[in-house]
Scaffold this active site. Structure first.
Site, mmCIF file in Angstrom:
data_model
loop_
_atom_site.group_PDB
_atom_site.id
_atom_site.type_symbol
_atom_site.label_atom_id
_atom_site.label_comp_id
_atom_site.label_asym_id
_atom_site.label_seq_id
_atom_site.Cartn_x
_atom_site.Cartn_y
_atom_site.Cartn_z
ATOM 1 N N HIS A 49 0.822 -1.228 0.000
ATOM 2 C CA HIS A 49 0.000 0.000 0.000
ATOM 3 C C HIS A 49 0.851 1.271 0.000
ATOM 4 O O HIS A 49 0.704 2.102 -0.909
ATOM 5 C CB HIS A 49 -0.966 -0.023 1.179
ATOM 6 N N HIS A 73 3.843 7.037 5.603
ATOM 7 C CA HIS A 73 2.641 7.711 6.113
ATOM 8 C C HIS A 73 1.830 6.894 7.118
ATOM 9 O O HIS A 73 1.049 7.451 7.887
ATOM 10 C CB HIS A 73 1.742 8.165 4.950
ATOM 11 N N ASP A 74 2.008 5.566 7.159
ATOM 12 C CA ASP A 74 1.244 4.744 8.098
ATOM 13 C C ASP A 74 2.075 4.172 9.239
ATOM 14 O O ASP A 74 1.532 3.504 10.126
ATOM 15 C CB ASP A 74 0.575 3.571 7.361
ATOM 16 N N GLU A 77 1.178 5.342 12.979
ATOM 17 C CA GLU A 77 -0.114 4.862 13.475
ATOM 18 C C GLU A 77 -0.145 3.344 13.617
ATOM 19 O O GLU A 77 -0.802 2.815 14.522
ATOM 20 C CB GLU A 77 -1.230 5.323 12.532
ATOM 21 N N ASP A 78 0.568 2.631 12.743
ATOM 22 C CA ASP A 78 0.435 1.170 12.686
ATOM 23 C C ASP A 78 1.632 0.392 13.224
ATOM 24 O O ASP A 78 1.641 -0.835 13.180
ATOM 25 C CB ASP A 78 0.176 0.730 11.233
ATOM 26 N N ASP A 139 -3.426 8.096 -1.040
ATOM 27 C CA ASP A 139 -3.744 6.999 -0.116
ATOM 28 C C ASP A 139 -5.173 6.501 -0.359
ATOM 29 O O ASP A 139 -5.424 5.299 -0.463
ATOM 30 C CB ASP A 139 -3.581 7.505 1.319
#
Length: 705
Positions: A49, A73-74, A77-78, A139
Site C-alpha cells: 500500500h 505515512h502509516d 499509526e500502525d 492513499d
C-alpha cells in the site's frame, strides 16, 4: 540498495534533481520493516500500500519529500516507529508531513452527507502543507483501487460513499481532475454497478451511430467562428458515467433529455470575444431554453469564470459549449482549494488565490529549487475556524480560539447551561480549554449545573456569551424575587397581617410598576424599602416588635446604659459609624442636640479635632437585650445562588437583614450595602468572619455611611 527502492529513485530523479538515493532507500527499508507482519484485507502484505501510494505521487511528479512521506505515512499509526525517530532520520520537514497525514487519518469518521462540506473544510484547515493532502488523496485512491479486497459489503459501501462525499470533491477543488474522475468512477461502479453499466451501454450506442461526432462537430465550430474573425481553440470531450448519473438525479431527467453529454470548450482572446462568440453561436444554432449560465459576470464561489450554453449544434446534436479566455481556462485547470479567502471588509485585491497541483508540477519541472517553493506552499484556508466533533460525529464549527464553553452552547443552550466539565479526545479537561482542529468534545452536564459568570470572559462566541448572561439574569431575577418576597412577608408578619396581591395594587400603581412580581424584585434589589410599602398601606399602624420579641429595637429613649453621659441629655447614635456595644466609643456634645455617640475610629471625628470641649468620654455599661443597627459592604460573585447563601449565613448567625441595596455591578461581581440588626460588635465580627468563608464572597467589610 533495494532494487524496488532503486526503481523509485530512478523515476523521481528524472524530475527532482534534489532526490537522495540513500534517503529514499532508508525510508523504503524502515517502512517495509515496520509493516513486515501486517496484511491488508485482500491478504497482500501491507507494504504494497505505501509503495503504491508513492508511485501515484511519482506519476504526479511530486518532490522526493512527498514520496518519502508516502512510504512512511502509516508507520506512526500502525507500528512502533515514532515521530522522533522519523525526525532524527529524515529531518523536521518530513516529520511534519508524516505527522500531518497521521492526523488526517484519525479524522476519518462516519457521518452523513450533510457534514461532507464541513469535513472537507476540516481536512483543509488541518493541513499546514498541501503535500499532506496530496498524500492523503493518493492513499484514498489506492484504497479504492483495491477495495474489492474488503470482504464486508457494508464497509466497502461506507468507504465509497465517504469517498464520493469527501475525497472526490476535494480532489476536484485541488485541481486534480484525474484522481477525481477515477475515484468517482470506481466508487460508482461499486455502489451502482447496474446503473453504471446501463449508462456506458447507452453512451456506446449513441457514439456507435457516428464515431466521429466529436471531431466533426469540433471542426465545424472552428470553421464557423474563424469565418467570423474569431481566433479560437476548441476541444471536445464526453462526460463521465458518474457525472451523467449525477445530472440525471439532480435534474430528474432521462439520458435522452441531457443536453451536455458532449461538452466543447472554446478558448478565445478576451472577454468581449466571449460574448461575441456566444452571440454568433446563438444566431447559428438553436439555444436550449434555460440552459445558459454567465459565470463571467457572476463567477462561482471558487472564482471559476466561463460562459455555458446548451445548443442544438452540428448534426442536430445536443451539445454544451463553454466559452472562456485563456486566463479563465488556466484558472479553471489549476483549480482552487475550497473557496476564495475573504477577510471581512477586504477589497478584492486583498483576496488570496491558490493555484495548486498543475502550478506545483510546473514549478517542479522548471525550478532549480523546488524545495524552496514547496516550503512556502502553505494552506491558509479557514485559518480563522476550528472544526470539532461531538461523540456522535456531528461536526461543530467554531471561531479560532473558542473553548469548550463555546462548544457546549453551539451544541444547544440547554447543554451550555448545564455544563460542568468537558472531555476532549476522551480526556477530562477544564471547561475553558481551547478547542483544536479535529478534537472530539464531550460536554459533561449535571441537572444541578449552571454557567459560571467568569466563563463570559473566556468564551468568544456571541451565542455562548448571551446564553450565560441570559441564564444569570434569569437566576438573578429569581433570587431578587425570592428575597423581596421574604422581606415583604417579614414586614407583614410584624403587623400581624397576611400579604395579598389585591392589597398591593395601590403600591404597584404608586410606584408605576406592572405587577406584583416587579414590585417584589424591586424590593429584593433594594430599590424599594419593604417598610415603606407597609407604611404606605397602613400609615396609622405603629410598628410592632421584630421577629425576636424578647429583643428591642434601638432608640434614643430606650437604649443600653452608657457610662459618663450627662444626666438628662438626649443620646443619639451616629449613622456614619453605627457604634455597637463592645467597641470603644466617644460622645460629641452638641448644643440643642445632646450627645451623639461615635465609634472611636469614626472618620467623622476628624472635624472635631480642634474642638476638645465637645468631646465626652463615655463607655458601654452593659449590652442589654437591644438590637443595634450594623452595616456591611459586601462584594459577591455574580453567580447563581450567591445572594441566597449570604442571607442564609446572616440568618444562621442570628443576624437580621433590614435592608439590602445594590451599589454597583459588573460582569463578575455585585457590590451590596447590607443593613443588619445585631447585638454588639462581636456579633457583627462573627457574621463578617462567617461570610468571608463563603466561596461567593470576594470581600466584606463593616459599612460606613
Amino acid at each position: 540498495m533495494d532494487p524496488t527502492a532503486n526503481k523509485l529513485y530512478n523515476k523521481i530523479s528524472k524530475y527532482d534533481s534534489f532526490a537522495s538515493k540513500e534517503v529514499i532507500n532508508k525510508a523504503f527499508i524502515i517502512s517495509k520493516k515496520a509493516h513486515a507482519n501486517q496484511y491488508r484485507s485482500s491478504g497482500e502484505q501491507y507494504f504494497t500500500h505505501p509503495l503504491a501510494v508513492a508511485n501515484v505521487l511519482i506519476d504526479m511528479k511530486l518532490d522526493s519529500s512527498t514520496i518519502i512521506t508516502a512510504l512512511l505515512h502509516d508507520v506512526v499509526e500502525d507500528s512502533d516507529v515514532s515521530l522522533d525517530l522519523i525526525k532524527n532520520e529524515f529531518g523536521e520537514e518530513i516529520s511534519k508531513l508524516v505527522d500531518g497525514v497521521t492526523k488526517l487519518s484519525k479524522l476519518d469518521i462516519r457521518f452523513g452527507s450533510a457534514q461532507a462540506e464541513n469535513f472537507r473544510k476540516l481536512l483543509l484547515a488541518s493541513s499546514d502543507d498541501i503535500r499532506v493532502l496530496l498524500v492523503k488523496l493518493a492513499d484514498r485512491l489506492h484504497n479504492i483501487r483495491t477495495i474489492k479486497g474488503i470482504q464486508n459489503d457494508k464497509k466497502r459501501s461506507r468507504i465509497c460513499y465517504e469517498t464520493l462525499e469527501i475525497f472526490a470533491p476535494l480532489a476536484e477543488r485541488l485541481g486534480i481532475n484525474a484522481i477525481q474522475r477515477e475515484l468517482e468512477d470506481r466508487c460508482f461502479a461499486e455502489l451502482n454497478p447496474e446503473t453504471r453499466d446501463s449508462i456506458l451501454k447507452r453512451l456506446k450506442l449513441i457514439y456507435s451511430q457516428d464515431e466521429f461526432n466529436i471531431p466533426i462537430i469540433t471542426k465545424e465550430l472552428e470553421n464557423f467562428l474563424k469565418k467570423n474573425n474569431i481566433n479560437c481553440m476548441i476541444s471536445g470531450r464526453v462526460k463521465s458515467s458518474y457525472s451523467i448519473w449525477k445530472k440525471m438525479q439532480f435534474k430528474n431527467l432521462s439520458m435522452d433529455q441531457l443536453s451536455d453529454i458532449m461538452a466543447f470548450r472554446i478558448i478565445v482572446d478576451d472577454v468581449n470575444e466571449c460574448y461575441t462568440t456566444l452571440g454568433l453561436l446563438h444566431q447559428k444554432y438553436s439555444a436550449i431554453m434555460g440552459r445558459f449560465k454567465d459565470y463571467i459576470s457572476a463567477p462561482k464561489r471558487n472564482g471559476y469564470q466561463s460562459l455555458h450554453s446548451s445548443l442544438i449544434g452540428p448534426k442536430k446534436t445536443r451539445i454544451e459549449v463553454q466559452i472562456r479566455t485563456s486566463v479563465m481556462n488556466e484558472f479553471a485547470l489549476n483549480g482552487v482549494a475550497a473557496h476564495w479567502i475573504y477577510k471581512e471588509g477586504a477589497k478584492s485585491s486583498e483576496t488570496i488565490r491558490y493555484k495548486w497541483v498543475r502550478e506545483l508540477i510546473q514549478v517542479l519541472e522548471e525550478s532549480s529549487e523546488p524545495e524552496e517553493f514547496l516550503e512556502n506552499t502553505k494552506l491558509e484556508m479557514y485559518n480563522d475556524q476550528v472544526f470539532s466533533f461531538t461523540p456522535k460525529g456531528n461536526l461543530i464549527i467554531l471561531p479560532k480560539g473558542a473553548n469548550a464553553v463555546d462548544f457546549s452552547y453551539a451544541v444547544h443552550s440547554e447543554v451550555g447551561n448545564a455544563a460542568v466539565g468537558a472531555k476532549i479526545n476522551n480526556k477530562n479537561r477544564l471547561i475553558t480549554t481551547e478547542i483544536k482542529n479535529g478534537d472530539q468534545v464531550e460536554i459533561l452536564t449535571s441537572k444541578n449545573g449552571f454557567p459560571d459568570p467568569k466563563w463570559v470572559n473566556s468564551c468568544i462566541t456571541g451565542k455562548a456569551k448571551s446564553g450565560i448572561k441570559r441564564f444569570i439574569k434569569n437566576r438573578e431575577i429569581k433570587e431578587f424575587l425570592h428575597l423581596g418576597t421574604a422581606l415583604l412577608q417579614k414586614e407583614y408578619r410584624q403587623q400581624n397581617k397576611r400579604m395579598h396581591e389585591k392589597s398591593l395594587i395601590k403600591v404597584i400603581n404608586e410606584f408605576g410598576l406592572s405587577d406584583l412580581q416587579e414590585l417584589l424584585i424591586e424590593i429584593g434589589k433594594g430599590n424599594i424599602n419593604s417598610r415603606n410599602v407597609i407604611t404606605f398601606l397602613y400609615p396609622d399602624k405603629k410598628k410592632v416588635s421584630p421577629t425576636l420579641p424578647s429583643l428591642k429595637k434601638p432608640s434614643s429613649h430606650d437604649s443600653v446604659k452608657l457610662k459618663g453621659v450627662i444626666p438628662g441629655m438626649a443620646i443619639h447614635y451616629a449613622h456614619c459609624c453605627h457604634p455597637l456595644p463592645g467597641e470603644r466609643i466617644v460622645g460629641i456634645v452638641t448644643t440643642g442636640k445632646g450627645i451623639t455617640v461615635h465609634a472611636l475610629d469614626c472618620f467623622s471625628l476628624e472635624k472635631f479635632n480642634d474642638m476638645p470641649e465637645m468631646w465626652l468620654e463615655i463607655s458601654w455599661e452593659r449590652e442589654g437585650d437591644t438590637f443595634h443597627k450594623g452595616s456591611l459592604v459586601a462584594v459577591l460573585a455574580n453567580e447563581p445562588g450567591s445572594l441566597a447563601e449570604i442571607t442564609k449565613i446572616i440568618s444562621t448567625n442570628n443576624g437580621n437583614i433590614s435592608n439590602i441595596q445594590v451599589i454597583s455591578r459588573d460582569i463578575d461581581f455585585y457590590k451590596f450595602n447590607i443593613d443588619l440588626e445585631i447585638k454588639n460588635i462581636n456579633h457583627l465580627n462573627q457574621i463578617i468572619a462567617a461570610m468571608r468563608l463563603s466561596q461567593f464572597v470576594e470581600n466584606v467589610e463593616r459599612g460606613k455611611d
